[in-house]
Motif scaffolding. Structure first.
Motif, mmCIF file in Angstrom:
data_model
loop_
_atom_site.group_PDB
_atom_site.id
_atom_site.type_symbol
_atom_site.label_atom_id
_atom_site.label_comp_id
_atom_site.label_asym_id
_atom_site.label_seq_id
_atom_site.Cartn_x
_atom_site.Cartn_y
_atom_site.Cartn_z
ATOM 1 N N GLY A 239 0.948 -1.326 0.013
ATOM 2 C CA GLY A 239 -0.081 -0.133 -0.078
ATOM 3 C C GLY A 239 0.819 1.392 0.120
ATOM 4 N N MET A 240 2.136 0.997 0.340
ATOM 5 C CA MET A 240 3.126 2.428 0.421
ATOM 6 C C MET A 240 3.132 2.955 -0.947
ATOM 7 N N VAL A 241 3.020 1.972 -1.976
ATOM 8 C CA VAL A 241 3.374 2.691 -3.404
ATOM 9 C C VAL A 241 2.097 2.354 -4.061
ATOM 10 N N SER A 242 1.088 1.621 -4.059
ATOM 11 C CA SER A 242 0.204 1.348 -4.760
ATOM 12 C C SER A 242 -0.842 2.433 -5.058
ATOM 13 N N GLY A 243 -0.950 3.306 -3.942
ATOM 14 C CA GLY A 243 -1.763 4.589 -4.107
ATOM 15 C C GLY A 243 -3.436 4.264 -4.304
ATOM 16 N N SER A 244 -3.786 3.119 -3.972
ATOM 17 C CA SER A 244 -5.134 2.496 -4.143
ATOM 18 C C SER A 244 -5.451 1.540 -3.227
ATOM 19 N N GLN A 282 -2.376 3.219 2.438
ATOM 20 C CA GLN A 282 -2.043 4.796 2.169
ATOM 21 C C GLN A 282 -1.761 5.592 3.145
ATOM 22 N N LEU A 283 -1.612 5.097 4.493
ATOM 23 C CA LEU A 283 -1.336 5.818 5.492
ATOM 24 C C LEU A 283 0.256 5.689 5.971
ATOM 25 N N GLY A 289 -0.059 6.958 -0.522
ATOM 26 C CA GLY A 289 -0.891 6.903 -1.613
ATOM 27 C C GLY A 289 -0.631 8.300 -2.219
ATOM 28 N N ALA A 290 0.143 9.022 -2.157
ATOM 29 C CA ALA A 290 0.584 10.456 -2.676
ATOM 30 C C ALA A 290 -0.228 11.264 -1.923
ATOM 31 N N SER A 558 -1.998 18.784 12.285
ATOM 32 C CA SER A 558 -2.822 17.724 13.032
ATOM 33 C C SER A 558 -4.288 17.836 12.306
ATOM 34 N N ALA A 559 -4.694 19.195 12.048
ATOM 35 C CA ALA A 559 -6.106 19.227 11.363
ATOM 36 C C ALA A 559 -6.082 18.553 10.181
ATOM 37 N N HIS A 560 -4.860 18.967 9.241
ATOM 38 C CA HIS A 560 -4.983 18.060 7.882
ATOM 39 C C HIS A 560 -4.805 16.661 7.840
ATOM 40 N N MET A 561 -4.173 16.237 9.080
ATOM 41 C CA MET A 561 -3.846 14.695 9.306
ATOM 42 C C MET A 561 -5.179 13.984 9.723
ATOM 43 N N ILE A 562 -5.962 14.818 10.627
ATOM 44 C CA ILE A 562 -7.093 14.081 11.044
ATOM 45 C C ILE A 562 -8.051 14.139 9.704
ATOM 46 N N VAL A 563 -8.249 15.016 8.904
ATOM 47 C CA VAL A 563 -9.054 14.827 7.672
ATOM 48 C C VAL A 563 -8.488 13.761 6.799
ATOM 49 N N PHE A 564 -7.176 13.773 6.579
ATOM 50 C CA PHE A 564 -6.817 12.520 5.658
ATOM 51 C C PHE A 564 -7.167 11.268 6.247
#
Length: 696
Positions: A239-244, A282-283, A289-290, A558-564
């Protein structure tokens, strides 16, 4: 490879074989063009975005029918002809917008007939491509956003009122604005996102994916529940490189799910583990996942900073899944030592170790300060070179396959990220993001935990029709400002409660609250009331004056990582959970029930963002991060044991209730003064449980 690239177009249909070949060669050429313009040459961003949208839009039109194709040959021919006409219109409209930029500026952006036609065509085609790629959710969102700016916003009262813009201005900003279709999001898609999707395609085509799965099976396959642990490790690495997450599930799940079933795991559990682990891929840094590159662009925080602080949270997520695997193995009475697991020595001697070279090249170039696109381009070359050190050397045909596969894997993400620019543009133009931030603060009663619940609900709804990256872009635009405001407000309230307000900040506070006593500590309630009564502009000035740049950066991250993180939940949360559905297809289990199992296993997607909001997990202090990580890992184990009612053996009801309370205490930051005691209690109960298991 050619058959796979067809996306469902078969030779039995008119032009099927020819279309398959065209998509294959066109996709390879489109990938090469992106590599050339991202790594070697320089092309204006508007040009690259237009080529990106037109190229992937063409592939989308050819691979995804506008509707269920008619049974009669004439009907199929008409449908194909319509698709080709739409592709021609897309190419001409994109070309016109690019060529008309300078003449349009020279005449003061006075739109003519062709300008209106091209602008409207691009919007309508973006809506149609989004519909074909993912269904009706995103087209509805785009139509609502564009019509809000142009029409119905003027009829809405309150914070949502917007006087409206003329059609000319709407089209101008939609095509040429920094937040429009060919703006920031499209440029991210055509550079960072595409280059890393292509890098993943090269790794898969080179055989690195199979090596990763074999390595995971050999490393974990012979312990109790080993096939499940192998699935967790393989999905994390792939998953580190698949992006999906869906592609990750399909590629690794065809191996790991049957292995888990043969080992004795229930089929639904096997599918749920694969879906949850694939979602977590993707985390995991360095690629995420870009998402890390999109976040870096949005926040202007260093990419290296983002991946550095992301490793421990991602590891914590996978440890949480591993706890489920271990406990389920003990509940099912499974033993280690499966005969069909490869030996670690045999895997290491199989010639696959050179596949680690491209990852090292990628990370090394990023650390040395090269741009992500440049680093990905050279990492792709490293994949080709490394393959020549293995039995599976990549020749010209394999390289073409990888280029075509990369383009095919990018289609949905590309068309959606460009189309979603229309929504981002509407939010930026109208100030809707700030309005929504105020609404979230109002609905949550200035409670950060309630705001997290609201954002989680919004992410789940959006995720039903958006891939993770696109869902993150929308939520980052709408919800991240509100979370950032609430996180920094909590810091200011604590500062007021302690009476530690800097002199400059006191002067600013005096402007908004001249009667407040700022020289002495105040209660948390009084501090919260004081902050709630400040005008927004005073609050912004106060943040800048009272909080350090490092703390503000941590709050923003932190705000953006929560959303991600919350953007990932739609992969495993019913009613629409594509990753769980894909795993259910492999395991031959009911999709919805499989989704519920996957959702339970992936519960850390909700617990860990709470740590982002309330703890210094992302502050960059390794000591504090390890402290949060350790207590949180014990807490997740305790909650898992309480949910399953089992550790090494069955948990009695009183101990199960105690474990649930201890798990919540370890994950709830406000209980931190008692964390050490709670952790000792969990470990003591575990020791007793192990002794009981051995005695029986």
């Amino acid at each position: 490879m050619a058959a796979r690239a067809s996306g469902g177009v078969t030779g039995a249909e008119p032009g099927g074989q020819a279309m398959t070949r065209f998509v294959y060669w066109f996709g390879a050429a489109l990938s090469l063009a992106h590599v050339y313009f991202n790594v070697i040459a320089t092309l204006p961003e508007l040009w690259l975005a237009a080529i990106h949208f037109a190229g992937f839009g063409l592939i989308c039109l050819l691979l995804t029918p506008h509707a269920a194709r008619p049974a009669k040959r004439l009907g199929r021919r008409l449908a194909l002809g319509l698709d080709l006409l739409l592709a021609l219109a897309l190419g001409l409209a994109a070309l016109y917008v690019v060529l008309a930029e300078v003449p349009l500026a020279a005449r003061g952006f006075d739109y003519g007939v062709l300008d209106y036609g091209a602008g409207l065509a691009l919007i309508l085609l973006a809506i149609e491509l989004a519909r074909r790629a993912t269904g009706p959710v995103i087209p509805i969102l785009i139509v609502a956003a564009v019509s809000y700016v142009a029409w119905w916003g003027r009829y809405v009262g309150g914070v949502l009122h917007f006087p409206g813009l003329s059609l000319e201005v709407v089209l101008l900003r939609g095509s040429y604005g920094d937040e429009g279709m060919f703006g920031l999001v499209a440029n991210i898609s055509s550079s960072f996102v595409f280059m890393f999707v292509l890098f993943g395609a090269f790794l898969i085509r080179s055989g690195a994916g199979a090596f990763i799965v074999d390595l995971a099976r050999a490393a974990a396959g012979r312990v109790a529940g080993g096939p499940g642990l192998a699935a967790v490790i393989a999905s994390a690495l792939t998953g580190m490189v698949s992006g999906s997450a869906v592609a990750n599930t399909v590629s690794t799940g065809v191996i790991t799910i049957p292995l888990m079933k043969r080992a004795g795991f229930p089929p639904r559990f096997a599918a749920g583990v694969e879906a949850a682990a694939s979602t977590g891929g993707q985390l995991m840094p360095p690629v995420m996942g870009a998402g890390a590159f999109v976040m870096a662009t949005y926040t202007q925080i260093s990419y290296l900073t983002i991946i550095a602080v992301s490793f421990l949270p991602a590891l914590l997520y996978f440890i949480g899944i591993a706890f489920y695997v271990r406990i389920q193995a003990r509940k099912s009475g499974l033993r280690g030592g499966a005969d069909d697991m490869p030996r670690l020595g045999a895997v290491l001697n199989s010639g696959g170790l050179p596949f680690l070279i491209p990852i090292a090249v990628l990370v090394g170039l990023l650390v040395w300060g090269f741009t992500p696109s440049y680093a990905a381009g050279f990492a792709i070359l490293a994949v080709i070179a490394a393959s020549w050190l293995t039995p599976k050397r990549m020749g010209p045909r394999a390289i073409l396959d990888a280029l075509a596969l990369g383009a095919r894997n990018m289609v949905t993400t590309a068309v959606l990220l460009v189309a979603i620019g229309l929504v981002v543009n509407a939010v930026a133009t109208t100030g809707l993001g700030n309005s929504l931030a105020l609404m979230i603060a109002d609905w949550s009663g200035d409670s950060l935990i309630v705001a997290l619940v609201l954002v989680a609900a919004a992410s789940l709804v959006l995720g039903m029709g958006l891939p993770v990256t696109a869902s993150y872009v929308v939520l980052a635009t709408l919800a991240a400002p509100a979370l950032y405001d609430l996180i920094t407000r909590a810091e200011l309230i604590e500062m007021l409660s302690n009476g530690a307000v800097p002199e400059t900040a006191r002067a600013i506070l005096a402007l908004g609250a001249p009667d407040a006593a700022l020289d002495a500590p105040m209660s948390a309630t009084a501090a919260a009331e004081l902050m709630a009564g400040l005008p927004p502009e005073i609050g912004t000035m106060l943040r800048q004056a009272a909080l350090s740049p490092a703390l503000l950066t941590t709050a923003l991250l932190s705000a953006h990582m929560i959303v991600f993180w919350l953007s990932q939940d739609s992969n495993v949360t019913p009613p629409v959970c594509l990753t769980a559905f894909a795993a259910a297809g492999i395991a031959e289990t009911p999709p919805m029930r499989t989704g519920l199992v996957a959702w339970k296993i992936a519960k850390s997607l909700y617990a860990i963002p709470v740590l982002f909001a309330y703890t210094p997990f992302l502050a960059g202090d390794i000591g504090l991060a390890l402290e949060v990580f350790t207590f949180a890992a014990i807490g997740i184990y305790a909650l898992t044991g309480a949910i399953e009612g089992h550790l090494e053996t069955t948990l009695a009801a009183p101990l199960r209730a105690a474990f649930a309370a201890l798990g919540v205490a370890l994950l709830w930051p406000l209980a931190w003064p008692w964390h050490a005691g709670a952790a000792v209690a969990v470990l003591a109960i575990l020791v007793l449980n192990v002794k009981h298991a051995r005695a029986h």
